[in-house]
Design a protein around this motif. Structure first.
Motif, PDB file in Angstrom:
ATOM      1  N   THR A  45       0.836  -1.196   0.000  1.00 50.30           N
ATOM      2  CA  THR A  45       0.000   0.000   0.000  1.00 50.30           C
ATOM      3  C   THR A  45       0.876   1.252   0.000  1.00 50.30           C
ATOM      4  OG1 THR A  45      -1.697  -1.175   1.225  1.00 50.30           O
ATOM      5  CG2 THR A  45      -1.840   1.230   1.208  1.00 50.30           C
ATOM      6  N   ALA A  46       1.873   1.259   0.868  1.00 46.49           N
ATOM      7  CA  ALA A  46       2.757   2.420   0.924  1.00 46.49           C
ATOM      8  C   ALA A  46       3.519   2.593  -0.384  1.00 46.49           C
ATOM      9  CB  ALA A  46       3.735   2.282   2.085  1.00 46.49           C
ATOM     10  N   TYR A  47       3.998   1.486  -0.935  1.00 43.30           N
ATOM     11  CA  TYR A  47       4.753   1.530  -2.176  1.00 43.30           C
ATOM     12  C   TYR A  47       3.901   2.038  -3.330  1.00 43.30           C
ATOM     13  CZ  TYR A  47       7.764  -0.028  -5.982  1.00 43.30           C
ATOM     14  OH  TYR A  47       8.553  -0.070  -7.097  1.00 43.30           O
ATOM     15  N   ALA A  48       2.622   1.718  -3.284  1.00 48.74           N
ATOM     16  CA  ALA A  48       1.726   2.100  -4.364  1.00 48.74           C
ATOM     17  C   ALA A  48       1.555   3.605  -4.467  1.00 48.74           C
ATOM     18  CB  ALA A  48       0.359   1.439  -4.192  1.00 48.74           C
ATOM     19  N   GLY A  49       1.837   4.325  -3.412  1.00 46.38           N
ATOM     20  CA  GLY A  49       1.672   5.778  -3.431  1.00 46.38           C
ATOM     21  C   GLY A  49       2.911   6.497  -3.904  1.00 46.38           C
ATOM     22  N   GLY A  57      10.568  16.894   4.304  1.00 43.49           N
ATOM     23  CA  GLY A  57      11.775  17.240   3.559  1.00 43.49           C
ATOM     24  C   GLY A  57      12.694  16.072   3.272  1.00 43.49           C
ATOM     25  N   VAL A  58      12.413  14.893   3.801  1.00 45.06           N
ATOM     26  CA  VAL A  58      13.269  13.741   3.587  1.00 45.06           C
ATOM     27  C   VAL A  58      12.820  12.940   2.379  1.00 45.06           C
ATOM     28  CG1 VAL A  58      14.063  11.556   4.593  1.00 45.06           C
ATOM     29  CG2 VAL A  58      13.847  13.590   6.021  1.00 45.06           C
ATOM     30  N   CYS A  59      11.533  12.811   2.224  1.00 46.69           N
ATOM     31  CA  CYS A  59      10.968  11.919   1.207  1.00 46.69           C
ATOM     32  C   CYS A  59      10.433  12.714   0.024  1.00 46.69           C
ATOM     33  CB  CYS A  59       9.865  11.078   1.837  1.00 46.69           C
ATOM     34  SG  CYS A  59      10.426  10.238   3.311  1.00 46.69           S
ATOM     35  N   PRO A  68      11.544  22.644  -9.957  1.00 48.88           N
ATOM     36  CA  PRO A  68      12.041  23.095  -8.654  1.00 48.88           C
ATOM     37  C   PRO A  68      11.323  22.465  -7.456  1.00 48.88           C
ATOM     38  CG  PRO A  68      10.770  24.825  -9.716  1.00 48.88           C
ATOM     39  CD  PRO A  68      10.919  23.724 -10.705  1.00 48.88           C
ATOM     40  N   ASN A  69      10.165  21.856  -7.672  1.00 54.33           N
ATOM     41  CA  ASN A  69       9.439  21.189  -6.585  1.00 54.33           C
ATOM     42  C   ASN A  69       9.625  19.680  -6.618  1.00 54.33           C
ATOM     43  OD1 ASN A  69       8.305  23.607  -5.547  1.00 54.33           O
ATOM     44  ND2 ASN A  69       6.890  23.607  -7.259  1.00 54.33           N
ATOM     45  N   GLY A  70      10.499  19.198  -7.503  1.00 57.10           N
ATOM     46  CA  GLY A  70      10.794  17.776  -7.592  1.00 57.10           C
ATOM     47  C   GLY A  70      10.178  17.121  -8.814  1.00 57.10           C
ATOM     48  N   VAL A  71      10.798  16.030  -9.243  1.00 58.43           N
ATOM     49  CA  VAL A  71      10.322  15.250 -10.387  1.00 58.43           C
ATOM     50  C   VAL A  71       9.799  13.913  -9.855  1.00 58.43           C
ATOM     51  CG1 VAL A  71      10.919  14.266 -12.638  1.00 58.43           C
ATOM     52  CG2 VAL A  71      12.154  16.272 -11.789  1.00 58.43           C
ATOM     53  N   PRO A  72       8.472  13.771  -9.737  1.00 60.03           N
ATOM     54  CA  PRO A  72       7.925  12.552  -9.152  1.00 60.03           C
ATOM     55  C   PRO A  72       8.230  11.281  -9.935  1.00 60.03           C
ATOM     56  CG  PRO A  72       6.200  14.207  -9.483  1.00 60.03           C
ATOM     57  CD  PRO A  72       7.461  14.739 -10.087  1.00 60.03           C
ATOM     58  N   GLU A  73       8.559  11.387 -11.220  1.00 64.06           N
ATOM     59  CA  GLU A  73       8.849  10.197 -12.019  1.00 64.06           C
ATOM     60  C   GLU A  73      10.219   9.612 -11.712  1.00 64.06           C
ATOM     61  OE1 GLU A  73       7.501  13.004 -13.424  1.00 64.06           O
ATOM     62  OE2 GLU A  73       5.523  12.114 -13.518  1.00 64.06           O
ATOM     63  N   LEU A  74      11.125  10.415 -11.139  1.00 64.26           N
ATOM     64  CA  LEU A  74      12.450   9.905 -10.793  1.00 64.26           C
ATOM     65  C   LEU A  74      12.361   9.111  -9.494  1.00 64.26           C
ATOM     66  CD1 LEU A  74      14.694  13.009 -11.605  1.00 64.26           C
ATOM     67  CD2 LEU A  74      14.260  10.980 -13.012  1.00 64.26           C
ATOM     68  N   GLU A  75      13.263   8.170  -9.332  1.00 63.02           N
ATOM     69  CA  GLU A  75      13.259   7.332  -8.136  1.00 63.02           C
ATOM     70  C   GLU A  75      13.681   8.164  -6.925  1.00 63.02           C
ATOM     71  OE1 GLU A  75      12.310   4.339  -5.901  1.00 63.02           O
ATOM     72  OE2 GLU A  75      12.005   4.317  -8.062  1.00 63.02           O
ATOM     73  N   TYR A  76      12.967   7.954  -5.811  1.00 56.83           N
ATOM     74  CA  TYR A  76      13.300   8.613  -4.555  1.00 56.83           C
ATOM     75  C   TYR A  76      12.671   7.831  -3.411  1.00 56.83           C
ATOM     76  CZ  TYR A  76       8.573  10.659  -4.804  1.00 56.83           C
ATOM     77  OH  TYR A  76       7.212  10.830  -4.887  1.00 56.83           O
ATOM     78  N   PHE A  77      13.101   8.115  -2.196  1.00 56.64           N
ATOM     79  CA  PHE A  77      12.583   7.428  -1.017  1.00 56.64           C
ATOM     80  C   PHE A  77      11.148   7.882  -0.760  1.00 56.64           C
ATOM     81  CE2 PHE A  77      12.117   7.008   3.637  1.00 56.64           C
ATOM     82  CZ  PHE A  77      12.291   5.645   3.718  1.00 56.64           C
ATOM     83  N   HIS A  80       6.135   6.296   4.213  1.00 55.61           N
ATOM     84  CA  HIS A  80       4.808   5.769   4.492  1.00 55.61           C
ATOM     85  C   HIS A  80       3.874   6.934   4.799  1.00 55.61           C
ATOM     86  CE1 HIS A  80       1.743   3.007   5.750  1.00 55.61           C
ATOM     87  NE2 HIS A  80       1.586   3.718   6.853  1.00 55.61           N
ATOM     88  N   ALA A  81       2.696   6.893   4.248  1.00 60.20           N
ATOM     89  CA  ALA A  81       1.654   7.914   4.409  1.00 60.20           C
ATOM     90  C   ALA A  81       1.972   9.193   3.639  1.00 60.20           C
ATOM     91  CB  ALA A  81       1.383   8.217   5.883  1.00 60.20           C
ATOM     92  N   GLY A  82       3.030   9.194   2.834  1.00 56.12           N
ATOM     93  CA  GLY A  82       3.355  10.372   2.046  1.00 56.12           C
ATOM     94  C   GLY A  82       2.308  10.682   0.997  1.00 56.12           C
ATOM     95  N   GLY A  83       1.477   9.703   0.677  1.00 55.95           N
ATOM     96  CA  GLY A  83       0.438   9.908  -0.324  1.00 55.95           C
ATOM     97  C   GLY A  83      -0.923  10.281   0.243  1.00 55.95           C
ATOM     98  N   MET A  84      -0.993  10.551   1.536  1.00 53.19           N
ATOM     99  CA  MET A  84      -2.296  10.844   2.143  1.00 53.19           C
ATOM    100  C   MET A  84      -2.947  12.093   1.542  1.00 53.19           C
ATOM    101  SD  MET A  84      -2.840   8.305   4.005  1.00 53.19           S
ATOM    102  CE  MET A  84      -4.249   8.758   4.967  1.00 53.19           C
TER     103      MET A  84
END
Length: 187
Positions: A45-49, A57-59, A68-77, A80-84
């Motif tokens: 579930t967490a991975y799916a988000g 600021g870590v994830c 400038p706000n990040g590229v969500p398609e690139l791999e990153y840490f 959990h719950a970051g997709g809430m």
């Protein structure tokens, strides 16, 4: 403190955590069991988000000159719950910036998956309903991504939520098996 089932026989007692071997074993065992059960069964579930936000600021996805706000398609840490905020469709309302042109339509698709599941226990939105509501981004995305399939024991897979989403084999099944939590652990 008063002891219940901890060997104090209802008498007042205290524990020194550094020297109480039983308590250390209990805490270690509890931690291992909790990690194994929750990590292995809930990590999907967490991975799916994947496109999830995280305000600590870590994830966060890597920042580039064009994003400038990040590229969500690139791999990153992914925390959990970051997709809430995506799941509840309120990332913009809570002040999080759009990272690319897909954040808004992606959020709409995720909300449509969740509400479809809440409505009829099937994550696949009803195409006629989506069409009548003129949810064009969702209609386009579910056409590209295909249906969210039920888990099959012969070939277990999950929907990896991303723009574009795709059904993929469970990514951590081998790791869970090593922990003694294989896919058939509850059978």
């Amino acid at each position: 403190m008063l002891g219940g089932g901890n060997g104090c026989n209802g008498q007042e007692c205290s524990f020194d955590i550094a020297t109480n071997q039983t308590l250390r074993v209990f805490n270690t065992t509890t931690r291992l069991v909790t990690d194994a059960l929750f990590h292995c069964f809930n990590q999907f579930t967490a991975y799916a988000g994947d496109r999830g936000y995280n305000s600590n600021g870590v994830c966060l996805p890597p920042v580039t000159v064009t994003h400038p706000n990040g590229v969500p398609e690139l791999e990153y840490f992914k925390c959990h719950a970051g997709g809430m905020s995506v799941t509840f469709g309120n990332w913009a309302r809570v002040g999080l910036p759009a990272r690319d042109q897909y954040d808004k339509p992606y959020t709409q698709v995720v909300v449509d998956y969740w509400t479809s599941f809440a409505r009829n226990l099937n994550s696949n939105p009803d195409v006629e309903y989506i069409h009548i509501r003129e949810y064009w981004d969702t209609l386009s995305q579910i056409t590209v991504s295909g249906p969210w399939e039920a888990v099959k024991t012969s070939a277990p897979a999950m929907m990896e939520l991303q723009w574009n989403s795709v059904m993929v084999p469970f990514p951590d099944a081998k790791q869970c098996a090593v922990l003694g939590q294989s896919l058939d652990a509850l059978l």
